[in-house]
Scaffold this active site. Structure first.
Site, short mmCIF file in Angstrom:
data_model
loop_
_atom_site.label_atom_id
_atom_site.label_comp_id
_atom_site.label_asym_id
_atom_site.label_seq_id
_atom_site.Cartn_x
_atom_site.Cartn_y
_atom_site.Cartn_z
CG ASP A 10 -0.80 -0.22 2.06
OD1 ASP A 10 -0.28 0.16 1.02
OD2 ASP A 10 -2.17 -0.63 1.95
CG ASP A 43 -0.42 2.39 -3.14
OD1 ASP A 43 -1.55 1.71 -2.95
OD2 ASP A 43 -0.71 3.32 -3.57
CD GLU A 102 -2.30 -1.58 -5.89
OE1 GLU A 102 -3.52 -1.47 -6.06
OE2 GLU A 102 -1.52 -0.61 -5.84
CG HIS A 128 -8.26 -1.33 -0.30
ND1 HIS A 128 -7.26 -2.29 -0.46
CD2 HIS A 128 -7.95 -0.25 -0.45
CE1 HIS A 128 -6.42 -1.58 -0.95
NE2 HIS A 128 -6.62 -0.13 -1.20
CG ASP A 129 -7.95 -0.46 -4.35
OD1 ASP A 129 -8.63 0.44 -3.68
OD2 ASP A 129 -6.98 -0.80 -4.54
#
Ligand code: NOJ
Length: 540
Positions: A107, A209, A271, A333-334
């Protein structure tokens, strides 16, 4: 890097034909017994990952971090946080994963650092610091207040006053995550060197990210008031022109791609929470941008059904540039977990959809078991976004491995950093592993079929719903291999009727894992919330 991963998939690149699995390392497997997952834990579970049929793992951040946002606040880009292990552990993970044919994606958190990163410490040290311009500093408004009306994703203003130098710094997320100034060439060069550091170590790619918010309006103009009806968080459903999707981000994307292209077969995924027409621009002009800008359609849809799924497919296909490789994401995870968004029956259908649609599937750990969002009591809530009323803790609870204490996530006497969901006696790897009809067995079977059938990992795609409201039907095809996917989102039994695909078929898989053998399409019925995968056996 090019190695035979034993998948038998000769055509296509690994990130095109493969399945990517996101690991949230804090919650996957804790070998040290401190209640937080770690790299040794991941190493110990690599054979499980191989058994799933996964081709690559993406690890959420493992760098040193004060953990204000659980690793998305990075205080060094070129090391490993002790809670996860050491660089040696990482090298071992990489080598053991590669030996098993599994790629490793890291990430890359580059919109912001931690306020404890040496770059920021230096930047805030004085207005004349050589790194002052690495971050976004502004004078107070004439009334002494914040410089503009921007609101942070974690709630409140995006501005934090630095008492020492009397200026505000910008943070689109948490106040401990100051935003880097991506217009500064030194910042860009520093992050590109970070990419090289990990590529040189053998890392296979990055998930980048918050990519669409890297560049901010130069004048820091106020954002318009949000519409009265809108979503929340990263998927507000409306644009904030102050910092979303500035065209200059595209230059950064192509620079990052050039760095990745210094190495063979690396992948860049990004993302990006934007409407598809904007999202697909991140493939770059002539596909010189990201390989896989995340397509969050299945995550952000508020409607779960045949019509919304076929609409999503149609809009995405229409927007994809020529030659761009599609991808689908079901959870991360969000976001609330798919089993909680769609319910148990439809979460099986969702897995079938994810693993049979054209393009690369990106799966979130635990979804292969049908893990649900855990209801976390206030006293155990740790997510900073909870302050904005949108805690993500429920989707981040420990992986449910077994019937052992803490679902086998950590040692018996440890206290897991988030509670283990109460569903673990039924929803865990140990129990599902030996149940041929389990969610896990379905997941493995779907990946196995995806590998076996070129139609599924390489083929064309044609949606054939006709006017059937509750059914989603699509045909995947490659060099004579033809697979039909039929999903009944309705609550009653539905007949398929004849379709223009021939008559004879063989059941490859039902989401209920109880159908096999040859069938005739015109007499085929699907139970409510059943998905079916058929190999078409009439000549195409
Ligand atoms: C997106 C990440 O997925 C999320 O977990 C994080 O809080 C924000 N970016 C800020 O880094």
């Amino acid at each position: 890097m090019s190695f035979d991963d034993g998948s038998g998939m000769a055509e296509g690149l690994w990130w095109q034909t493969g399945v990517i699995y996101q690991i949230y390392p804090r919650s996957f497997s804790d070998a040290s017994g401190d209640g937080v997952g770690d790299l040794r834990g991941v190493i110990n579970r690599l054979d499980y990952i191989v058994g799933l049929g996964i081709d690559a793992i993406w690890l959420s951040p493992i760098y040193p971090s004060p953990m204000a946002d659980f690793g998305y606040d990075v205080s060094s880009y070129v090391d490993i946080d002790p809670v996860f292990g050491t660089l040696d552990d990482f090298d071992e993970l990489l080598s053991q994963a590669h030996q098993r044919g599994i790629r490793v994606i890291l990430d890359l958190v580059l919109n912001h650092t931690s306020d404890e990163h040496p770059w920021f410490i230096e930047s805030r040290s004085s207005r004349s610091s050589p790194k002052r311009d690495w971050y976004l500093w502004r004078d107070p408004a004439p009334d002494g207040g914040v410089p503009n009306n921007w609101t942070a994703f974690f709630g409140g203003s995006t501005w934090e006053l630095d008492e020492g130098t009397g200026q505000f710094y910008l943070h689109l997320c948490h106040r401990k995550q100051p935003d880097l100034n991506w217009r500064n060439p030194d910042v860009r060069a520093a992050i590109y060197d970070v990419m090289r550091f990990w590529f040189d170590r053998g890392v296979d790619g990055f998930r980048i990210d918050a990519l669409w918010i890297l560049i901010k309006d130069e004048d820091f103009t106020d954002n318009p008031e949000p519409p009265s009806q809108h979503g929340e968080g990263f998927i507000g459903g409306y644009m904030r022109p102050g910092f979303e999707d500035h065209s200059e981000v595209q230059d950064i994307v192509s620079e990052m791609r050039m760095v990745a292209d210094e190495y063979p077969e690396r992948v860049l995924m990004g993302e990006i929470y934007l409407p598809v027409e904007r999202l697909v621009r991140y493939y770059g002009e002539d596909l010189t941008g990201l390989h896989l800008p995340f397509n969050f359609g299945l995550v952000t849809t508020t409607e779960w059904g045949a019509r919304s799924a076929s609409r999503l497919v149609a809009t995405y296909e229409a927007a994809l540039p020529e030659g761009a490789w599609p991808n689908w994401v079901l959870g991360n995870h969000d976001q609330p977990r798919i089993a909680s968004r769609a319910g148990e029956a439809d979460s099986r259908m969702a897995q079938m959809l994810l693993l049979t649609l054209q393009g690369t599937p990106i799966c979130y750990f635990g979804d292969e078991l049908g893990m649900r969002d855990c209801v976390i009591p206030d006293e155990f809530t740790v997510d900073p976004q909870a302050a904005a009323g949108r805690s993500r803790d429920g989707a981040r609870t420990p992986m449910q491995w077994s019937l052992a204490p803490h679902a086998g996530f950590t040692t018996p006497h440890a206290v897991p950093w988030l509670p283990v969901d109460g569903s673990y006696p039924n929803i865990n790897v140990e129990v599902q592993d030996v149940d041929p009809r389990s969610h896990l067995s379905l997941f493995r079977r779907l990946i196995e079929l995806r590998r076996e059938h070129p139609a599924l990992h390489l083929g064309s795609q044609k949606v054939m719903n006709g006017d059937r409201e509750e059914l989603l039907v699509f045909l995947r095809e490659h060099n004579g291999d033809r697979v039909l996917v039929i999903l009944n989102f309705g609550s009653s039994v539905l007949a398929v009727d004849s379709m223009e695909v021939g008559e004879k078929a063989r059941v490859l898989c039902s989401t209920l894992m109880d159908r096999f053998g040859d069938v005739y399409i015109s007499s085929l019925e699907l139970r409510s919330h059943e998905g079916l995968l058929l190999a078409l056996t009439d000549a195409g």
